[in-house]
Structure formats: C-alpha cells, structure tokens
Scaffold this motif. Structure first.
Motif, PDB file in Angstrom:
ATOM      1  N   GLU A 258      47.357  -4.921 -39.241  1.00  0.00           N
ATOM      2  CA  GLU A 258      45.979  -4.466 -39.392  1.00  0.00           C
ATOM      3  C   GLU A 258      45.319  -4.554 -38.030  1.00  0.00           C
ATOM      4  OE1 GLU A 258      44.137  -6.891 -42.378  1.00  0.00           O
ATOM      5  OE2 GLU A 258      45.110  -5.803 -44.011  1.00  0.00           O
ATOM      6  N   PHE A 259      44.439  -3.607 -37.729  1.00  0.00           N
ATOM      7  CA  PHE A 259      43.765  -3.631 -36.442  1.00  0.00           C
ATOM      8  C   PHE A 259      42.256  -3.518 -36.631  1.00  0.00           C
ATOM      9  CE2 PHE A 259      44.258   0.834 -37.293  1.00  0.00           C
ATOM     10  CZ  PHE A 259      43.134   1.436 -36.751  1.00  0.00           C
ATOM     11  N   TRP A 260      41.564  -3.861 -35.543  1.00  0.00           N
ATOM     12  CA  TRP A 260      40.111  -3.853 -35.531  1.00  0.00           C
ATOM     13  C   TRP A 260      39.697  -3.329 -34.167  1.00  0.00           C
ATOM     14  CZ3 TRP A 260      37.058  -8.909 -34.567  1.00  0.00           C
ATOM     15  CH2 TRP A 260      35.699  -8.680 -34.660  1.00  0.00           C
TER      16      TRP A 260
ATOM     17  N   TYR B 246      36.517  -1.789 -31.842  1.00  0.00           N
ATOM     18  CA  TYR B 246      35.057  -1.799 -31.857  1.00  0.00           C
ATOM     19  C   TYR B 246      34.483  -1.654 -30.455  1.00  0.00           C
ATOM     20  CZ  TYR B 246      35.673  -6.658 -30.429  1.00  0.00           C
ATOM     21  OH  TYR B 246      36.038  -7.795 -29.761  1.00  0.00           O
TER      22      TYR B 246
ATOM     23  N   HIS C 198      29.769  -4.887 -33.393  1.00  0.00           N
ATOM     24  CA  HIS C 198      30.756  -5.964 -33.448  1.00  0.00           C
ATOM     25  C   HIS C 198      30.935  -6.423 -34.898  1.00  0.00           C
ATOM     26  CE1 HIS C 198      33.210  -8.934 -31.439  1.00  0.00           C
ATOM     27  NE2 HIS C 198      32.717  -9.844 -32.225  1.00  0.00           N
TER      28      HIS C 198
ATOM     29  N   GLU D  74      33.178  -6.906 -38.095  1.00  0.00           N
ATOM     30  CA  GLU D  74      34.602  -7.087 -38.351  1.00  0.00           C
ATOM     31  C   GLU D  74      35.039  -6.198 -39.507  1.00  0.00           C
ATOM     32  OE1 GLU D  74      37.659 -10.707 -39.366  1.00  0.00           O
ATOM     33  OE2 GLU D  74      35.828 -11.136 -38.259  1.00  0.00           O
ATOM     34  N   LYS D  75      35.866  -5.207 -39.188  1.00  0.00           N
ATOM     35  CA  LYS D  75      36.370  -4.279 -40.200  1.00  0.00           C
ATOM     36  C   LYS D  75      37.842  -4.005 -39.899  1.00  0.00           C
ATOM     37  CE  LYS D  75      35.918   0.308 -42.063  1.00  0.00           C
ATOM     38  NZ  LYS D  75      35.704   1.668 -41.653  1.00  0.00           N
ATOM     39  N   TRP D  76      38.727  -4.691 -40.597  1.00  0.00           N
ATOM     40  CA  TRP D  76      40.159  -4.542 -40.372  1.00  0.00           C
ATOM     41  C   TRP D  76      40.674  -3.326 -41.129  1.00  0.00           C
ATOM     42  CZ3 TRP D  76      42.429  -7.474 -36.776  1.00  0.00           C
ATOM     43  CH2 TRP D  76      41.810  -8.665 -36.413  1.00  0.00           C
ATOM     44  N   GLU D  77      41.534  -2.537 -40.473  1.00  0.00           N
ATOM     45  CA  GLU D  77      42.151  -1.369 -41.088  1.00  0.00           C
ATOM     46  C   GLU D  77      43.661  -1.518 -40.998  1.00  0.00           C
ATOM     47  OE1 GLU D  77      40.760   2.468 -39.674  1.00  0.00           O
ATOM     48  OE2 GLU D  77      39.030   1.464 -38.789  1.00  0.00           O
TER      49      GLU D  77
ATOM     50  N   GLN E 258      41.902  -5.406 -31.382  1.00  0.00           N
ATOM     51  CA  GLN E 258      42.560  -6.637 -31.796  1.00  0.00           C
ATOM     52  C   GLN E 258      43.413  -6.301 -33.013  1.00  0.00           C
ATOM     53  OE1 GLN E 258      39.869  -9.787 -33.008  1.00  0.00           O
ATOM     54  NE2 GLN E 258      41.384 -11.353 -32.585  1.00  0.00           N
ATOM     55  N   PHE E 259      44.522  -7.000 -33.191  1.00  0.00           N
ATOM     56  CA  PHE E 259      45.320  -6.790 -34.390  1.00  0.00           C
ATOM     57  C   PHE E 259      45.698  -8.134 -35.002  1.00  0.00           C
ATOM     58  CE2 PHE E 259      48.811  -7.189 -31.327  1.00  0.00           C
ATOM     59  CZ  PHE E 259      49.754  -7.920 -32.035  1.00  0.00           C
ATOM     60  N   ARG E 260      46.077  -8.074 -36.262  1.00  0.00           N
ATOM     61  CA  ARG E 260      46.574  -9.264 -36.959  1.00  0.00           C
ATOM     62  C   ARG E 260      47.728  -8.847 -37.856  1.00  0.00           C
ATOM     63  NH1 ARG E 260      41.725 -10.520 -41.327  1.00  0.00           N
ATOM     64  NH2 ARG E 260      42.085  -8.693 -42.640  1.00  0.00           N
TER      65      ARG E 260
END
Length: 148
Positions: free
Chosen positions: A29-31, A33, A38, A40-43, A114-116
């Motif tokens: 998932e990435f974010w 922005y 700022h 936080e919305k993960w896709e 950013q990614f997770r």
C-alpha cells in the motif's frame, strides 16, 4: 517415449514441497501526498482485478509483464519483512513512483511518497490486517523510468 514423459511430469505437475513455507503474501500500500494535503490515505498498489475474461486469461498465460513485475515486487516485499535491505526498498519505491508518474499528469504529481506492507490473514471468521513494514517518506523525483 516413456522416459521423456517421466522427465516432463515434474514440470507439468509441480510439487507442493517446492515452497519452504506457505504464508500470506504481503500487500503493498502506498501514500502519496503534497505538503498542503497531509491526510493519511493508503491505497493498494495494483489491486487485483475482480474478474478476468477467458480470452485475457489465455493471453496472460503467454504474455503478462505486469504480473511478472508484481511477483518480483512480492519477492522484494517478503525480503523486506524478513531482513530489510535498501535494495528491496528502492525497487518498491521506484515501481510505485513510475506508476504514479505514468498515471497522474505532471501538474497533479504529489511531492512525497511512502509505502507499507500489509499482511492479511484469517482467524476463524475474522479477517485480520497487520502492518508488517513501513518505509520512510521519500520525495518523488517525477521521472518515468523502468521498474527493475
């Protein structure tokens, strides 16, 4: 002829012992922005299609470079969860950034990324989502490249 068939059989019907461990595959998932927004919305990165036509399934058996790249990214994600390296992190960053630059117009390009890695598992009837890895925030260069 029977000897040739004996040699081909393991290639046609793979063994489950091929895998050391069968575990949930991490999802990326990435974010992306700007400084101004700022939120936080993960896709999910390249979410799986709900359905694929028979023709596309057949064609994908012979030519599917995006899916090959996705499998390579899963390998990099698994490496990050086991033993984090900058190489695996850089590969994932580059692929996400290339996708963002290719899809978005240059005017709407976000500045930061950013990614997770998420691991999704099922315990009885409950679906559990766990964050396995979170990257540092990086600035997007805005150049289209190729994913390694």
């Amino acid at each position: 002829m029977i000897q040739v068939f004996k040699l081909l059989l393991p290639a046609l019907i793979p063994s489950w012992r091929f895998f050391d461990v069968i575990a949930p595959s991490p999802r990326i998932e990435f974010w992306a922005y700007d400084n101004a927004q700022h939120i936080e919305k993960w896709e999910e990165f390249r979410p799986k299609q709900k359905s694929i036509s028979f023709l596309n399934t057949f064609l994908n058996m012979f030519w599917n470079p995006v899916r090959n790249e996705d499998l390579f990214l899963v390998t990099c994600a698994e490496r990050l969860m086991e033993m984090p390296t900058t190489h695996s992190e850089n590969v994932i960053f580059e692929c996400i950034e290339n996708e963002i630059v290719r899809v978005d117009s240059r005017l709407n390009l976000p500045k930061f990324l950013q990614f997770r890695l998420m691991v999704i598992s099922r315990e009885a009837d409950v679906i559990e989502r766990r964050v396995a890895y979170v990257s540092e925030v990086r600035q997007i260069a805005g150049q289209v490249g190729t994913c390694p």
